[in-house]
Motif scaffolding. Structure first.
Motif, PDB file in Angstrom:
ATOM      1  N   ASP A  88       0.409  -7.386  -2.113  1.00 45.19           N
ATOM      2  CA  ASP A  88       0.354  -6.676  -3.396  1.00 45.19           C
ATOM      3  C   ASP A  88       0.403  -5.179  -3.116  1.00 45.19           C
ATOM      4  O   ASP A  88      -0.459  -4.416  -3.539  1.00 45.19           O
ATOM      5  CB  ASP A  88      -0.925  -7.061  -4.147  1.00 45.19           C
ATOM      6  N   TRP A  89       1.446  -4.773  -2.378  1.00 49.68           N
ATOM      7  CA  TRP A  89       1.486  -3.422  -1.839  1.00 49.68           C
ATOM      8  C   TRP A  89       1.469  -2.349  -2.914  1.00 49.68           C
ATOM      9  O   TRP A  89       0.804  -1.312  -2.778  1.00 49.68           O
ATOM     10  CB  TRP A  89       2.731  -3.243  -0.958  1.00 49.68           C
ATOM     11  N   THR A  92      -2.078  -2.088  -4.625  1.00 53.00           N
ATOM     12  CA  THR A  92      -3.103  -1.616  -3.699  1.00 53.00           C
ATOM     13  C   THR A  92      -2.838  -0.176  -3.252  1.00 53.00           C
ATOM     14  O   THR A  92      -3.774   0.600  -3.045  1.00 53.00           O
ATOM     15  CB  THR A  92      -3.208  -2.532  -2.464  1.00 53.00           C
ATOM     16  N   LEU A  93      -1.553   0.201  -3.122  1.00 52.73           N
ATOM     17  CA  LEU A  93      -1.248   1.587  -2.780  1.00 52.73           C
ATOM     18  C   LEU A  93      -1.599   2.504  -3.951  1.00 52.73           C
ATOM     19  O   LEU A  93      -2.098   3.613  -3.756  1.00 52.73           O
ATOM     20  CB  LEU A  93       0.225   1.743  -2.408  1.00 52.73           C
ATOM     21  N   ARG A  94      -1.340   2.033  -5.167  1.00 50.68           N
ATOM     22  CA  ARG A  94      -1.724   2.814  -6.348  1.00 50.68           C
ATOM     23  C   ARG A  94      -3.247   3.007  -6.388  1.00 50.68           C
ATOM     24  O   ARG A  94      -3.746   4.110  -6.613  1.00 50.68           O
ATOM     25  CB  ARG A  94      -1.265   2.104  -7.622  1.00 50.68           C
ATOM     26  N   ASN A  95      -3.973   1.907  -6.173  1.00 47.53           N
ATOM     27  CA  ASN A  95      -5.435   1.994  -6.170  1.00 47.53           C
ATOM     28  C   ASN A  95      -5.925   2.926  -5.061  1.00 47.53           C
ATOM     29  O   ASN A  95      -6.901   3.667  -5.240  1.00 47.53           O
ATOM     30  CB  ASN A  95      -6.058   0.609  -5.997  1.00 47.53           C
ATOM     31  N   ILE A 136       0.172   2.086   6.828  1.00 49.14           N
ATOM     32  CA  ILE A 136       1.585   1.940   7.159  1.00 49.14           C
ATOM     33  C   ILE A 136       1.898   0.512   7.591  1.00 49.14           C
ATOM     34  O   ILE A 136       2.948  -0.044   7.240  1.00 49.14           O
ATOM     35  CB  ILE A 136       1.973   2.950   8.257  1.00 49.14           C
ATOM     36  N   ALA A 137       0.987  -0.103   8.330  1.00 52.96           N
ATOM     37  CA  ALA A 137       1.197  -1.491   8.756  1.00 52.96           C
ATOM     38  C   ALA A 137       1.339  -2.411   7.546  1.00 52.96           C
ATOM     39  O   ALA A 137       2.174  -3.323   7.537  1.00 52.96           O
ATOM     40  CB  ALA A 137       0.042  -1.946   9.643  1.00 52.96           C
ATOM     41  N   GLY A 138       0.539  -2.177   6.513  1.00 49.68           N
ATOM     42  CA  GLY A 138       0.648  -2.984   5.298  1.00 49.68           C
ATOM     43  C   GLY A 138       1.980  -2.803   4.608  1.00 49.68           C
ATOM     44  O   GLY A 138       2.574  -3.770   4.107  1.00 49.68           O
ATOM     45  N   LEU A 139       2.483  -1.581   4.590  1.00 50.89           N
ATOM     46  CA  LEU A 139       3.772  -1.316   3.952  1.00 50.89           C
ATOM     47  C   LEU A 139       4.931  -1.892   4.763  1.00 50.89           C
ATOM     48  O   LEU A 139       5.922  -2.364   4.190  1.00 50.89           O
ATOM     49  CB  LEU A 139       3.961   0.198   3.771  1.00 50.89           C
ATOM     50  N   VAL A 140       4.820  -1.872   6.076  1.00 49.28           N
ATOM     51  CA  VAL A 140       5.853  -2.487   6.923  1.00 49.28           C
ATOM     52  C   VAL A 140       5.876  -3.990   6.690  1.00 49.28           C
ATOM     53  O   VAL A 140       6.948  -4.602   6.569  1.00 49.28           O
ATOM     54  CB  VAL A 140       5.600  -2.163   8.409  1.00 49.28           C
ATOM     55  N   GLU A 141       4.708  -4.588   6.608  1.00 52.23           N
ATOM     56  CA  GLU A 141       4.640  -6.037   6.345  1.00 52.23           C
ATOM     57  C   GLU A 141       5.231  -6.370   4.975  1.00 52.23           C
ATOM     58  O   GLU A 141       5.790  -7.444   4.765  1.00 52.23           O
ATOM     59  CB  GLU A 141       3.190  -6.512   6.422  1.00 52.23           C
ATOM     60  N   ALA A 142       5.122  -5.432   4.040  1.00 49.88           N
ATOM     61  CA  ALA A 142       5.668  -5.652   2.699  1.00 49.88           C
ATOM     62  C   ALA A 142       7.188  -5.563   2.668  1.00 49.88           C
ATOM     63  O   ALA A 142       7.814  -6.004   1.696  1.00 49.88           O
ATOM     64  CB  ALA A 142       5.078  -4.636   1.730  1.00 49.88           C
ATOM     65  N   GLY A 143       7.800  -4.987   3.735  1.00 48.47           N
ATOM     66  CA  GLY A 143       9.255  -4.958   3.792  1.00 48.47           C
ATOM     67  C   GLY A 143       9.879  -3.608   4.065  1.00 48.47           C
ATOM     68  O   GLY A 143      11.110  -3.507   4.154  1.00 48.47           O
ATOM     69  N   ALA A 225       9.875   3.405  -3.200  1.00 48.21           N
ATOM     70  CA  ALA A 225       9.535   2.429  -2.164  1.00 48.21           C
ATOM     71  C   ALA A 225       9.974   1.030  -2.571  1.00 48.21           C
ATOM     72  O   ALA A 225      10.479   0.256  -1.737  1.00 48.21           O
ATOM     73  CB  ALA A 225       8.032   2.453  -1.896  1.00 48.21           C
ATOM     74  N   ALA A 226       9.813   0.689  -3.848  1.00 47.85           N
ATOM     75  CA  ALA A 226      10.222  -0.630  -4.331  1.00 47.85           C
ATOM     76  C   ALA A 226      11.731  -0.819  -4.178  1.00 47.85           C
ATOM     77  O   ALA A 226      12.196  -1.907  -3.800  1.00 47.85           O
ATOM     78  CB  ALA A 226       9.809  -0.801  -5.796  1.00 47.85           C
TER      79      ALA A 226
END
Length: 241
Positions: A88-89, A92-95, A136-143, A225-226
């Motif tokens: 839920d990148w 969660t990034l917004r939060n 950054i690791a979370g965003l990489v996992e998101a794609g 990013a999307a």
């Protein structure tokens, strides 16, 4: 008006009864009264009820004390900040961004230590590196690619910090000088600037980074990013075909 740099005098401590944790805790207490700019070793000694030499025994100069305070503030801030989750990148990034903004705006001492002071101690800097790495690791996992993930998080972080620092500097200048901000002193003539007059009348601010401006810019970063993630998915799909 700015708070006068004074401190309540406490009963004198016995020699050798102070330690670094007591000094740092007292420094935060005093900073709440007089601000980071007006914090001084003599005032802190008076606040703690010790001779100033007792403080210099542990912290040779004010910068050393501020670095120790920054270490503690950054550690508390990092632990209180949610990380980015790949599944839920966007939300969660917004939060993450809004939590950063609200935390700093709600705590001027934290803002002054972490955002306005340019010199961070090595340990504080390392805590910041670990925080960014996890996000950054979370965003990489998101794609996102590592480069796009870094650029996305960096843009969000700069956006948050810039908006908060502008607000904090506005408050500091207003308290010190009692003068209005540039935006407050602007006179918008509906005849010559009808569009500015229209948006100003509905509560939009031209210069100040208020919540409306902050949300708009944050959405631009998230939308970009999307699109990157979606383009990456399409590229992988064509490669399989």
């Amino acid at each position: 008006m700015a708070k006068q740099a004074t401190a309540e005098k406490r009963p004198r401590r016995e020699r050798g009864s102070i330690n670094p944790d007591d000094i740092i805790k007292g420094a935060f207490e005093l900073a709440e009264q007089v601000g980071i700019d007006n914090l001084s070793m003599p005032l802190l000694g008076k606040h703690l009820g010790v001779g100033v030499t007792s403080i210099y025994w542990y912290f040779r100069k004010k910068d050393d004390l501020l670095n120790a305070m920054t270490d503690r503030a950054l550690k508390q801030y990092v632990f209180a900040t949610p990380y980015v989750e790949a599944k839920d990148w966007r939300e969660t990034l917004r939060n993450h961004a809004w939590t950063m903004r609200k935390t700093f705006l709600g705590n001027p001492i934290l803002c002054d230590l972490i955002l306005i002071r340019s010199a961070l101690s090595p340990r504080a800097a390392q805590l910041g590196v670990l925080e960014v790495e996890k996000a950054i690791a979370g965003l990489v996992e998101a794609g996102l690619s590592p480069e796009d993930a870094f650029d996305t998080y960096s843009a969000m972080s700069v956006h948050v910090r810039g908006s908060v620092v502008l607000q904090r500097l506005y408050e500091k200048n207003l308290a010190a000088e009692g003068s209005p901000s540039l935006e407050d002193s602007m006179v918008i003539d509906p005849e010559s600037a009808p569009l500015l007059a229209q948006v100003s009348a509905t509560g939009h601010h031209i210069i100040a980074a208020d919540d409306t401006n902050f949300e708009y810019s944050l959405n631009c970063i998230l939308d970009h990013a999307a699109r990157k993630i979606e383009a990456g998915k399409k590229g992988k799909g064509r490669a399989r075909d």
